[in-house]
Design an enzyme around this catalytic site. Structure first.
Site, PDB file in Angstrom:
ATOM      1  N   GLY A   1       0.778  -1.225   0.000  1.00 33.02           N
ATOM      2  CA  GLY A   1       0.000   0.000   0.000  1.00 33.02           C
ATOM      3  C   GLY A   1       0.814   1.282   0.000  1.00 33.02           C
ATOM      4  O   GLY A   1       1.836   1.407  -0.688  1.00 33.02           O
TER       5      GLY A   1
ATOM      6  N   ASP B   1       8.014  -3.792   8.770  1.00 34.96           N
ATOM      7  CA  ASP B   1       6.668  -4.341   8.800  1.00 34.96           C
ATOM      8  C   ASP B   1       6.669  -5.577   9.688  1.00 34.96           C
ATOM      9  O   ASP B   1       7.705  -6.243   9.844  1.00 34.96           O
ATOM     10  CB  ASP B   1       6.196  -4.719   7.390  1.00 34.96           C
TER      11      ASP B   1
ATOM     12  N   ASP C   1       7.211  -5.091  15.033  1.00 39.74           N
ATOM     13  CA  ASP C   1       5.860  -4.614  15.361  1.00 39.74           C
ATOM     14  C   ASP C   1       5.994  -3.271  16.060  1.00 39.74           C
ATOM     15  O   ASP C   1       6.628  -3.174  17.121  1.00 39.74           O
ATOM     16  CB  ASP C   1       5.184  -5.631  16.284  1.00 39.74           C
ATOM     17  N   VAL C   2       5.400  -2.231  15.493  1.00 41.16           N
ATOM     18  CA  VAL C   2       5.590  -0.883  16.033  1.00 41.16           C
ATOM     19  C   VAL C   2       4.931  -0.687  17.393  1.00 41.16           C
ATOM     20  O   VAL C   2       5.184   0.312  18.065  1.00 41.16           O
ATOM     21  CB  VAL C   2       5.061   0.196  15.056  1.00 41.16           C
TER      22      VAL C   2
ATOM     23  N   ASN D   1       3.719   5.042   9.142  1.00 41.71           N
ATOM     24  CA  ASN D   1       2.605   4.651   8.277  1.00 41.71           C
ATOM     25  C   ASN D   1       1.837   3.438   8.793  1.00 41.71           C
ATOM     26  O   ASN D   1       0.671   3.266   8.450  1.00 41.71           O
ATOM     27  CB  ASN D   1       3.136   4.357   6.870  1.00 41.71           C
TER      28      ASN D   1
ATOM     29  N   ARG E   1     -16.295   3.564  12.775  1.00 35.03           N
ATOM     30  CA  ARG E   1     -14.875   3.904  12.894  1.00 35.03           C
ATOM     31  C   ARG E   1     -14.504   4.410  14.286  1.00 35.03           C
ATOM     32  O   ARG E   1     -13.598   5.221  14.428  1.00 35.03           O
ATOM     33  CB  ARG E   1     -14.498   4.970  11.858  1.00 35.03           C
TER      34      ARG E   1
ATOM     35  N   TYR F   1     -10.757   3.325  15.002  1.00 34.97           N
ATOM     36  CA  TYR F   1      -9.858   3.836  13.960  1.00 34.97           C
ATOM     37  C   TYR F   1      -9.859   5.358  13.922  1.00 34.97           C
ATOM     38  O   TYR F   1      -8.806   6.005  13.962  1.00 34.97           O
ATOM     39  CB  TYR F   1     -10.270   3.273  12.602  1.00 34.97           C
TER      40      TYR F   1
ATOM     41  N   MET G   1      -6.546  -2.880   0.684  1.00 39.80           N
ATOM     42  CA  MET G   1      -7.564  -2.899   1.738  1.00 39.80           C
ATOM     43  C   MET G   1      -8.866  -2.281   1.251  1.00 39.80           C
ATOM     44  O   MET G   1      -9.951  -2.821   1.479  1.00 39.80           O
ATOM     45  CB  MET G   1      -7.068  -2.147   2.978  1.00 39.80           C
TER      46      MET G   1
END
Length: 257
Positions: free
Chosen positions: A15, A35, A60-61, A87, A149, A152, A189
């Site tokens: 993406g 990632d 993993d952030v 991101n 949402r 999110y 996505m």
């Protein structure tokens, strides 16, 4: 090559993150593609063709130890870090009363904790070379509420304010922090979850009457990371075809133009 600038891009396996990585590489930067999806990142690296200056990092952030290790690996390999693109993000789309605390917490951990952890880990390395730039990927969902949402959208609203908080302090020492806010973008996505009816609704309410492209987001991200944006700090850039600026449009009236 050893003197070229270095970027870390999180969520870089696909993406917008992958498009941004390709843009930085095209501009001669070295890039650490971070990632947590090992399989997809491995495939992305094969598609890139293991170009000079591209390095995969599996992390993993939302995990402070993994973030710290990723930054140490990047500095060890490239010697510096000039830009960070936060991101990495996840989403689920559920009514507020059906969203569990576990789902809420997972989204906050990646979408909001991630940019906090990554920026705090990267900033000291940036300062060794006089500063740098951070670009947080937020969303127009951080500006305006919509159905399904709750986690999110709230996480992205948090990213917007985090951007200002970071800019207020880090700008003092030479690190600019800005946010890019995508509208609907033609990502894998979106193609998966947006039905033809949903796409038609978006088209009807976006003045440019289309979805954005991953490459268009990459251009904005690179600009804010570059020296051409040297006096831009603490700002939000909506890359959304005018969707956030206009709200709900009247497509029937627009047909006359």
């Amino acid at each position: 090559m050893t003197d070229s600038k270095v970027a870390i891009i999180t969520g870089a396996a696909r993406g917008i993150g992958l498009a941004a990585a390709l843009k930085f590489l095209d501009e001669g930067w070295r890039v650490a593609l971070l990632d947590r999806d090992r399989e997809t990142l491995t495939q992305a690296m094969e598609d890139i063709g293991h170009r000079n200056g591209a390095m995969p990092i599996f992390a993993d952030v939302s995990d402070p130890d993994q973030v710290r290790r990723a930054v140490e690996e990047t500095e060890a390999a490239f010697g510096r870090i000039d830009a960070l693109v936060n991101n990495a993000g996840i989403a689920n789309f559920k009514p507020v009363l059906e969203t569990s605390f576990e789902e809420w917490s997972e989204i906050m951990a990646t979408n909001l904790n991630g940019p906090f952890l990554c920026t705090n880990a990267v900033a000291p390395v940036m300062l060794k070379n006089g500063g740098g730039a951070v670009v947080n990927i937020a969303s127009i969902s951080g500006f305006r509420a919509s159905t399904l949402r709750v986690a999110y959208g709230t996480s992205k609203a948090g990213v917007l304010h985090l951007t200002k908080q970071q800019a207020a302090e880090l700008g003092n020492v030479g690190i600019r922090v800005n946010a890019v806010c995508p509208g609907p973008v033609d990502t894998a996505m979106a193609l998966k979850v947006h039905t033809p009816e949903i796409r038609a609704d978006y088209h009807a309410n976006i003045p440019m009457n289309r979805y954005g492209l991953e490459t268009e987001l990459a251009e904005a991200i690179f600009f804010l990371s570059s020296d051409k944006a040297s006096y831009i700090n603490g700002q939000y850039l909506a890359v959304d075809g005018g969707f956030e600026a206009t709200g709900i449009g009247l497509s029937t009236l627009r047909e006359d133009y």
